[in-house]
Each structure stands twice: as C-alpha cells, then as structure tokens.
Design an enzyme around this catalytic site. Structure first.
Site, short mmCIF file in Angstrom:
data_model
loop_
_atom_site.label_atom_id
_atom_site.label_comp_id
_atom_site.label_asym_id
_atom_site.label_seq_id
_atom_site.Cartn_x
_atom_site.Cartn_y
_atom_site.Cartn_z
N CYS A 1 0.85 -1.18 0.00
CA CYS A 1 0.00 0.00 0.00
C CYS A 1 0.90 1.24 0.00
O CYS A 1 1.94 1.26 0.63
CB CYS A 1 -0.94 0.12 1.20
SG CYS A 1 -2.10 -1.22 1.32
N LYS B 1 5.39 -4.76 -4.36
CA LYS B 1 6.84 -4.80 -4.20
C LYS B 1 7.29 -4.90 -2.74
O LYS B 1 7.78 -5.92 -2.32
CB LYS B 1 7.49 -3.61 -4.89
CG LYS B 1 9.01 -3.76 -4.93
CD LYS B 1 9.58 -3.47 -6.25
CE LYS B 1 11.06 -3.73 -6.30
NZ LYS B 1 11.37 -5.04 -6.87
C1 F6R Z 1 10.62 -11.59 -6.45
C2 F6R Z 1 10.74 -10.49 -5.50
C3 F6R Z 1 10.51 -10.80 -4.07
C4 F6R Z 1 11.48 -9.99 -3.19
C5 F6R Z 1 11.15 -10.22 -1.70
C6 F6R Z 1 12.11 -9.52 -0.79
O1 F6R Z 1 10.91 -11.14 -7.76
O2 F6R Z 1 11.00 -9.37 -5.85
O3 F6R Z 1 10.62 -12.16 -3.81
O4 F6R Z 1 12.77 -10.40 -3.46
O5 F6R Z 1 9.85 -9.77 -1.45
O6 F6R Z 1 12.10 -8.15 -1.00
P1 F6R Z 1 13.27 -7.25 -0.46
O7 F6R Z 1 14.49 -7.60 -1.23
O8 F6R Z 1 12.83 -5.84 -0.73
O9 F6R Z 1 13.42 -7.55 0.99
#
Ligand code: F6R
Length: 571
Positions: free
Chosen positions: A2, A566
């Site tokens: 969000c 993300k």
């Molecule tokens: C897959 C992807 C997720 C992130 C995971 C960790 O393509 O992007 O699996 O790698 O949510 O996110 P961070 O690296 O931001 O902790």
C-alpha cells in the site's frame, strides 16, 4: 505494501497526488482512492483498479488538501468499499493507511459504528474520532497508543488539516512548491524536491498550508533535521516498454557501478566480528536466493555459512553465535519478516550487516552496518537487477574477506553481455503446462530464481529442484506436457547432471538446456563464459528475459503481477 500520499498547499494538489500514487503503484495496485474537501464536507472518490482508473474519476477535482492511497489488500477483499480512504462515523475524518492493526477485532467490538468496509483501517479512523482529546493530533497520538501492529497514516479533517504518523511502516514529509507532502516513498518526491524529513517510529506530523510541525509519542513538539534525497534512475530511453524490461537491461551498468565502487572504497567501513567464525544470511524471496549464492562464496573461503528464509528464522530455534555475522539482504530494506529477524538479532547482541539497495531504509537503521548495493531504484515488482547487485557485491565481499584477487570479477564484468532469450524458444516453451527448472550447486540456486520469476509474472505452474533429487519424487510429475529447463554451468557435477536430464527424457519430458557448454541433442541456449563462481550472473539474465517474454506473450503486465506488490511490509 500500500502506498499513501497526502498533500496540502496552494499548488496543483490533485495532479501531485495522482502523479505520486502512480509512482507508489508498485506497492499495491488492487484499488485506489482520494479524499478532499468539497463544499465544506469530505468527499471520497475510490475505485477497484489502478491509478489511471482513479485519475479518470478524479478529473475536474480541485482541492488544496488531498489524501490518496493505492492498495494491496490485507484485511477485506478487493472491493470499492474496502478501498481507502475510509471515513469516520461522523464523516468529518478520512484516513489512508498502510499497515496492519492486529487488535482491530477487539477495538471494533467496542464501537457502535455502521461499518462500511471490512478493513482494520476503518476501525482505526473511528478509534481516532472517539478519543476525548481536544485536537486532531492529540486524538491521533492517543489512539496510536491503543493500536497494536503497524501503520503509516494520513488523516484529512473536514477543517482542512492533515495529520500523518507512523509505526514500523515508512513515511516521509517534504516541502514541495510551498506546500507540504506526506508519502510512503521518497520516489514520489524525486524530481520535486531535494530534501525530506523521515518520521521515526511513533512520530507524527501536522501539515498545514502555513507549515509543518512534528510531534513525538508524548505529544511534545520536536525539531527534525532535513535529509537529502538520492537521485533515482529514469527508465532508459532505449527500453521504455516496462520497468522490468528496462531494469533487466541495466544489468551491465549495475555490475560496473558495483565493481567501480568496491574497487575504489573497498569494504573497510564494514564492521566484522574480530573472531569471525560464521556468516549467515537472512532474507525473503529473490533476496533469499542471492543469500543462497552468497553462502556458497563464503564457504569457498572457508567460512561456515547458512542462509535462512526470514519468515522461518524469526520463529525458528536457531542457536545464535556471538562470533557470527548475520547479514540481512533486502532490496527495499522494508520487508517485514527481514526487519523482524534483524530486530531479534539486535536484541541478542550478535553482529549484523544490512545489504540493501535503499538509502536510509529501516534495515540500515537497525543494523547500523551497511553494505550498499548499486542497482538504482527498482520499480518492477519482480526483482532482477537488484539480484545481480546483491550476488555480485557479496561475491566481492567474500573475495575481500578471503584475501582473494578480484581479477575474475573484473573479467566477468568486462565480458558481460545480455543474452537474449530467443523468441523461437519462448514460443516452444508456451506449449507446456508445467515448467520444472533443474540444476546442481550454484545452478540449482539459479533454477530457484528462474522459477520464481516465471511463476511470479506469467502464472505458469513451475517449480525448481536440484536435479539429483528428481528421482526421489518429483520425476513423477514429468510427462509430455512438462518442460524441464536445465541450467548447466558447474563442471564438477556436469556428467551427473546430464544423466539426470536423460532420466527426464526417458519419461517423455522435453528439455531446454541453458549452458555455457555446447551439448549435443538438446534445445540449447548458449551462454558466454566467465569464472564458474560468477556464472549465476551470466545465466540468470536470459532466464529473467524468458519470464518476461512468456509474460508478455500471455498478455500480462510484468510490472503488475496479480496478487503481489513490491515492498512486503506486512507479515
Ligand atoms: C521476487 C521479489 C521478491 C522480493 C522479496 C524480498 O521477484 O522481488 O521475492 O525479493 O519480497 O524483497 P526485499 O528484497 O525488498 O526484501
């Protein structure tokens, strides 16, 4: 997950909010909404869908104070009713919220409200309204003491005041064009201003046209220092179709920047336990995969090394070692499970290191010992260039700790080229119902990452398995509707691996080989050569492109995979 954006001032608030929400869309894109004052009353416009849909509904809106939200559903399905903003019972207060109020059911049971949604956020705004304090900021602070969980909020009152605050989820405040903005992400502020204030946990802000005031959890006014915003990458002109495509094609740039930085500055600022006995990695998703690769690098320099999934580690029974370094890998530096694991380690007194791609993120603040990665802002939900940056930075760090030469790394970067995944092979792969990625050693980890990318954006049923494990169960899945993508760059297990592929062939499975050696009798995508340890960097990129092409052929948007967002700021 969000994104929230609020602004107040005599500038184009509506345009700013729509532009800001578009930039925040990667944090969630189930539904979106805004609230503003119209004829002395709060008005709400919200919709299921993306910011373009909201923008159409909001055409003609003129207001000098607006709060907005783009949602990734936690409590309550994806419906207009559950989209934010939510109004309080009196209709005089609107809230946008990022986070989870864990005790919302108990709080809800104490209130006499005709609920319009099934969200925890509607409970929060009503809790705020019910507080006895005489002004909005004091009501917000009082209510925040009664909620358990996480929040970044912005409230708009019918009097035209905005109050913002946060616990565990990020919130930044800035002055833009003489007005004031509160937002979940610095990316919203890029190109608009150079400075921002970062709210800490349980800090609050009152945004008025005339200025901004900050408060601590006791309601005392506090002074805050401005910080500088780093420059964000723009989508390169050549590949501007989607963020994911543009980010994959930045690979060489990312590797060069990483090498330049670490050759120039080394790793001397990183704090390492004096008697380092062990190095452990903790992360989620793609970052977990880069931790798996990294652990192999550290084992090769003689350091015992393990990699843990953060959501398992935080509830597990790991025996901690005061002479170990605990390394938290996270592109965003915001991932809830990774943060929670880091907090646990902090309490234990063990040494910690954050490997992050985001300036001033929570993880950096917790660890106070940072190895930055140089991927630049990553917007696409599917992580691509950040993975390369993590793997390569940790390879260089292992060379540093092991006293090894980085010549192989320089060679790998100078010879690096993006290997496209041919359209003909994409077309061929489209006819299969399931795709199994296999490899051994480092290639197995690439298989895990390739499979994650494929299922994440193309929704094709896919798993990854160490090829030696196939005959212990998974081989039963293989039939003539199965494509097995074999990754072969590690020589030690080459013959064994090829035998495993033959076992697949014998069961009617078809094979696509991704390898730096030419193997007769297979559909093969040939990779260039570099030092074997660095082959994961060479092999993963065409597999990222494979996922991207499959996604596009199936008519999906790679930047907005269904059900995902993300920054995973909830458990
Ligand atoms: C897959 C992807 C997720 C992130 C995971 C960790 O393509 O992007 O699996 O790698 O949510 O996110 P961070 O690296 O931001 O902790």
């Amino acid at each position: 997950m969000c994104g929230i954006c609020a602004c107040i001032g005599n500038f184009l608030c509506k345009d700013f909010i729509i532009d800001g929400l578009k930039k925040l869309e990667y944090r969630g894109y189930d539904s979106a909404g805004i609230s503003f004052i119209d004829n002395n009353a709060l008005k709400v416009i919200k919709t299921v869908g993306d910011i373009d849909a909201l923008s159409k509904l909001a055409e003609g809106v003129k207001a000098d104070a607006i709060i907005g939200h783009t949602r990734w559903a936690t409590h309550g399905g994806v419906t207009v009713e559950n989209a934010h903003p939510h109004l309080s019972k009196s209709g005089k207060l609107a809230i946008v919220h990022n986070g989870v109020i864990e005790n919302y059911k108990d709080l809800k049971a104490q209130m006499d409200v005709e609920w319009k949604s099934s969200t925890d956020s509607e409970v929060f705004v009503n809790l705020i309204e019910r507080q006895k304090e005489d002004c909005l900021i004091r009501k917000v602070i009082s209510a925040s003491k009664k909620v358990e969980g996480s929040f970044a909020i912005a409230l708009l009152s019918a009097d035209g005041e905005i109050v913002a605050g946060r616990r565990e989820n990020p919130l930044y405040i800035a002055e833009v064009d003489g007005g004031f903005v509160a937002t979940s992400d610095l990316y919203v502020l890029s190109e608009k201003t150079e400075n921002y204030f970062a709210l800490e946990n349980d800090e609050f802000a009152v945004l008025k046209k005339s200025g901004v005031e900050f408060y601590d959890k006791n309601g005392e006014k506090i002074a805050k220092k401005q910080q500088k915003i780093e420059k964000f990458n723009k989508i390169s002109a050549k590949f501007k179709n989607t963020h994911m495509e543009s980010e994959i094609f930045e690979a060489k740039d990312v590797l060069e920047k990483t090498l330049d930085f670490y050759l120039k500055y080394g790793f001397s600022t990183i704090k390492i336990p004096k008697n380092l006995q062990e190095i452990n990695f903790i992360a989620c998703g793609t970052a977990y995969h880069s931790g798996l690769v990294a652990a192999e690098y550290f084992k090769k320099i003689g350091l015992p090394s393990h990699t843990y999934i953060a959501s398992e580690f935080r509830y597990g029974n790991e025996v901690l070692n005061l002479n170990a370094l605990y390394v938290f890998i996270s592109q965003s530096g915001e991932t809830a499970d990774t943060i929670a694991s880091a907090k646990l380690i902090k309490e234990s007194g063990c040494k910690m290191l954050a490997v992050t791609n985001t300036q001033n993120c929570f993880l950096n603040q917790i660890c106070q010992n940072v190895l930055p990665t140089f991927a630049g802002k990553e917007i696409a939900v599917a992580s691509t260039k950040a993975y390369l940056a993590q793997v390569f930075s940790l390879y260089l760090f292992a060379c540093f700790l092991g006293g090894r030469d980085v010549k192989e790394a320089s060679d790998a970067v100078s010879k690096f080229e993006i290997v496209d995944f041919p359209d003909s092979l994409t077309q061929y792969a489209l006819k299969f119902k399931k795709i199994i990625f296999v490899g051994r050693g480092l290639d197995y980890i690439t298989a895990l990452e390739a499979s994650l990318k494929l299922k994440e954006i193309s929704y094709i049923n896919s798993i990854a398995i160490a090829s030696g494990e196939l005959k212990h169960g998974t081989l039963a899945l293989v039939d003539n509707e199965t494509l097995v993508v074999g990754i072969l760059t590690q020589q030690k297990t080459r013959e064994k691996f090829l035998t495993n592929l033959e076992e697949v062939k014998a069961r009617g499975g078809e094979i696509l080989l991704v390898s730096n050696c030419i193997e007769e009798g297979y559909n093969c995508l040939t990779l260039p050569n570099c030092a074997e340890d660095l082959m994961p960097i060479y092999s993963v990129v065409p597999l990222q492109i494979f996922a991207l092409k499959m996604c596009k052929k199936l008519g999906f948007n790679p930047d907005k995979p269904r059900n995902l967002a993300k920054s995973v700021t909830v458990e």
